[in-house]
Design an enzyme around this catalytic site. Structure first.
Site, PDB file in Angstrom:
ATOM      1  N   HIS A 116       1.128 -11.768   2.712  1.00  0.00           N
ATOM      2  CA  HIS A 116       0.044 -11.105   1.977  1.00  0.00           C
ATOM      3  C   HIS A 116      -0.681 -12.071   1.030  1.00  0.00           C
ATOM      4  O   HIS A 116      -1.899 -12.060   0.925  1.00  0.00           O
ATOM      5  CB  HIS A 116       0.604  -9.910   1.202  1.00  0.00           C
ATOM      6  CG  HIS A 116      -0.427  -8.878   0.863  1.00  0.00           C
ATOM      7  ND1 HIS A 116      -0.187  -7.531   0.934  1.00  0.00           N
ATOM      8  CD2 HIS A 116      -1.711  -8.987   0.464  1.00  0.00           C
ATOM      9  CE1 HIS A 116      -1.277  -6.868   0.584  1.00  0.00           C
ATOM     10  NE2 HIS A 116      -2.223  -7.730   0.286  1.00  0.00           N
ATOM     11  N   TYR A 145       0.837  -1.219   0.000  1.00  0.00           N
ATOM     12  CA  TYR A 145       0.000   0.000   0.000  1.00  0.00           C
ATOM     13  C   TYR A 145       0.868   1.264   0.000  1.00  0.00           C
ATOM     14  O   TYR A 145       0.346   2.367  -0.182  1.00  0.00           O
ATOM     15  CB  TYR A 145      -0.942   0.066   1.211  1.00  0.00           C
ATOM     16  CG  TYR A 145      -1.845  -1.128   1.418  1.00  0.00           C
ATOM     17  CD1 TYR A 145      -2.092  -2.042   0.399  1.00  0.00           C
ATOM     18  CD2 TYR A 145      -2.467  -1.340   2.636  1.00  0.00           C
ATOM     19  CE1 TYR A 145      -2.911  -3.140   0.607  1.00  0.00           C
ATOM     20  CE2 TYR A 145      -3.288  -2.432   2.841  1.00  0.00           C
ATOM     21  CZ  TYR A 145      -3.492  -3.336   1.822  1.00  0.00           C
ATOM     22  OH  TYR A 145      -4.304  -4.431   2.044  1.00  0.00           O
TER      23      TYR A 145
HETATM   24  N1  LIG Z   1      -5.276  -8.715   2.011  1.00  0.00           N
HETATM   25  C1  LIG Z   1      -5.550  -8.271   0.796  1.00  0.00           C
HETATM   26  O1  LIG Z   1      -5.139  -8.853  -0.219  1.00  0.00           O
HETATM   27  C2  LIG Z   1      -6.402  -7.040   0.660  1.00  0.00           C
HETATM   28  C3  LIG Z   1      -6.936  -6.683  -0.597  1.00  0.00           C
HETATM   29  C4  LIG Z   1      -7.752  -5.548  -0.652  1.00  0.00           C
HETATM   30  C5  LIG Z   1      -8.009  -4.798   0.503  1.00  0.00           C
HETATM   31  N2  LIG Z   1      -7.458  -5.165   1.694  1.00  0.00           N
HETATM   32  C6  LIG Z   1      -7.711  -4.388   2.953  1.00  0.00           C
HETATM   33  O2  LIG Z   1      -9.104  -4.211   3.140  1.00  0.00           O
HETATM   34  C7  LIG Z   1      -9.388  -2.818   3.316  1.00  0.00           C
HETATM   35  C8  LIG Z   1     -10.777  -2.479   2.851  1.00  0.00           C
HETATM   36  O3  LIG Z   1     -11.032  -2.911   1.531  1.00  0.00           O
HETATM   37  P1  LIG Z   1     -11.282  -1.911   0.305  1.00  0.00           P
HETATM   38  O4  LIG Z   1     -10.511  -0.660   0.543  1.00  0.00           O
HETATM   39  O5  LIG Z   1     -11.002  -2.692  -0.908  1.00  0.00           O
HETATM   40  O6  LIG Z   1     -12.843  -1.631   0.252  1.00  0.00           O
HETATM   41  P2  LIG Z   1     -14.068  -1.403   1.241  1.00  0.00           P
HETATM   42  O7  LIG Z   1     -13.633  -1.201   2.635  1.00  0.00           O
HETATM   43  O8  LIG Z   1     -15.043  -2.480   0.938  1.00  0.00           O
HETATM   44  O9  LIG Z   1     -14.669  -0.031   0.650  1.00  0.00           O
HETATM   45  C9  LIG Z   1     -13.999   1.192   0.775  1.00  0.00           C
HETATM   46  C10 LIG Z   1     -14.817   2.255   0.075  1.00  0.00           C
HETATM   47  O10 LIG Z   1     -16.060   2.443   0.769  1.00  0.00           O
HETATM   48  C11 LIG Z   1     -16.198   3.820   1.099  1.00  0.00           C
HETATM   49  N3  LIG Z   1     -16.868   3.902   2.427  1.00  0.00           N
HETATM   50  C12 LIG Z   1     -16.324   3.576   3.633  1.00  0.00           C
HETATM   51  N4  LIG Z   1     -17.238   3.728   4.612  1.00  0.00           N
HETATM   52  C13 LIG Z   1     -18.371   4.155   4.025  1.00  0.00           C
HETATM   53  C14 LIG Z   1     -19.662   4.506   4.533  1.00  0.00           C
HETATM   54  N5  LIG Z   1     -19.947   4.393   5.830  1.00  0.00           N
HETATM   55  N6  LIG Z   1     -20.609   4.937   3.642  1.00  0.00           N
HETATM   56  C15 LIG Z   1     -20.330   5.024   2.307  1.00  0.00           C
HETATM   57  N7  LIG Z   1     -19.119   4.692   1.767  1.00  0.00           N
HETATM   58  C16 LIG Z   1     -18.153   4.266   2.622  1.00  0.00           C
HETATM   59  C17 LIG Z   1     -14.811   4.397   1.157  1.00  0.00           C
HETATM   60  O11 LIG Z   1     -14.870   5.758   0.873  1.00  0.00           O
HETATM   61  P3  LIG Z   1     -14.003   6.906   1.664  1.00  0.00           P
HETATM   62  O12 LIG Z   1     -12.571   6.491   1.620  1.00  0.00           O
HETATM   63  O13 LIG Z   1     -14.300   8.134   0.889  1.00  0.00           O
HETATM   64  O14 LIG Z   1     -14.503   6.988   3.088  1.00  0.00           O
HETATM   65  C18 LIG Z   1     -14.132   3.597   0.034  1.00  0.00           C
HETATM   66  O15 LIG Z   1     -14.410   4.170  -1.219  1.00  0.00           O
HETATM   67  C19 LIG Z   1      -8.251  -2.146   2.533  1.00  0.00           C
HETATM   68  O16 LIG Z   1      -8.110  -0.797   2.862  1.00  0.00           O
HETATM   69  C20 LIG Z   1      -7.084  -3.007   2.930  1.00  0.00           C
HETATM   70  O17 LIG Z   1      -6.610  -2.635   4.234  1.00  0.00           O
HETATM   71  C21 LIG Z   1      -6.685  -6.284   1.799  1.00  0.00           C
END
Ligand SMILES: NC(=O)c1ccc[n+]([C@@H]2O[C@H](COP(=O)([O-])OP(=O)(O)OC[C@H]3O[C@@H](n4cnc5c(N)ncnc54)[C@H](OP(=O)(O)O)[C@@H]3O)[C@@H](O)[C@H]2O)c1
Length: 251
Positions: free
Chosen positions: A92, A36
């Protein structure tokens, strides 16, 4: 490991302010990764927040090209984070330089040395999990997988329950798309909450630990408040029954 119910995903956050805000709102589990490119930002947010380091669960992940230089690479992550130890260090993905017979003992050495508190895995399938148990003699401290209304790897949930370790859900808001999924919107309307809160409450009801990414104060607070929401069996079944889609983050 006892993981706090709500964690903060930080992928895409390149400013310490939301990290500091999240901790001050009550988040106690922060999830970053080498890939990241924001470990320094997360570390800065932690340093600014008026919360004792020992009260936080800080997680980072070794990227797939670092899995044959575990000790050196972890030291580099700690330097960027400005911390002496991380609570959870993830593999990861079981790809690239991953070799269970080399990578996992190297992680166990770091754990013995107190550089990491626990060894965790991400994107591990059942065979990878079984191999982990064979090599280290115990299950991982956590498995972090994509889990949300449109993608439900129930086999991994069953494994986590059987071996009694936490399943951490990434992309728990379907990458920000849950507001367009009809059954989730219906559940949200019935409870006068947002679809994002409905998705998080559905995961929490299963004992899964979601790590939604959010950057605004409003989103951070709303996602934390969803811990208080209790859904009914019919709500859970409506979301359980959704058609599955492809992963957002395939190999
Ligand atoms: N291990 C892996 O391979 C892997 C892969 C992908 C992700 N991850 C981890 O998982 C975390 C989360 O996944 P993600 O970032 O893919 O997606 P997510 O958490 O499913 O969605 C994030 C999105 O939702 C929005 N959001 C958050 N809270 C909200 C609410 N209450 N109402 C409306 N919209 C909202 C955010 O906008 P704003 O930012 O504008 O608030 C952002 O655009 C990542 O940050 C990372 O740490 C891990």
């Amino acid at each position: 490991m006892e993981l706090p119910e709500r964690g903060l995903g930080t992928m895409g956050i390149d400013d310490p302010d939301p990290i500091e805000t999240a901790i001050e709102l009550g988040y106690r589990h922060l999830d970053t990764a080498q890939i990241y490119d924001n470990e320094a930002v997360v570390g800065e947010g932690i340093a600014r927040a008026a919360v004792d380091r020992d009260d936080l669960v800080v997680a980072t992940k070794l990227w797939i090209d670092q899995l044959d230089r575990v000790a050196e690479s972890t030291a580099e992550s700690l330097e960027r984070l400005g911390l002496e130890c991380v609570d959870l260090l993830y593999v990861h993905r079981p790809k690239g330089a991953y070799d269970p017979d080399q990578t996992l003992p190297a992680l166990a050495d770091l754990q013995d040395a107190g550089v990491i508190d626990a060894i965790a895995v991400s994107n591990f399938e059942l065979a990878d999990l079984e191999r982990f148990i064979d090599v280290l003699g115990e299950p991982p401290a956590a498995n972090q997988v994509e889990y949300h209304p449109l993608f439900q790897p129930t086999d991994r949930l069953a494994h986590a329950r059987k071996h009694d370790y936490p399943l951490v859900a990434y992309s728990p808001l379907s990458g920000g798309r849950v507001g367009t999924i009809e059954p989730v919107v219906d559940v949200a309307k019935r409870h006068a909450i947002t679809p994002e809160q409905a998705s998080l409450a559905w995961l929490t009801a299963k004992g899964i630990h979601p790590i939604p990414k959010a950057s605004s104060h409003g989103h951070l607070a709303a996602n934390l408040e969803a811990i208080e929401v209790t859904l009914e069996a019919a709500d859970l079944e409506a979301i359980d029954g959704l058609e599955r889609e492809r992963e957002l983050f395939p190999e």
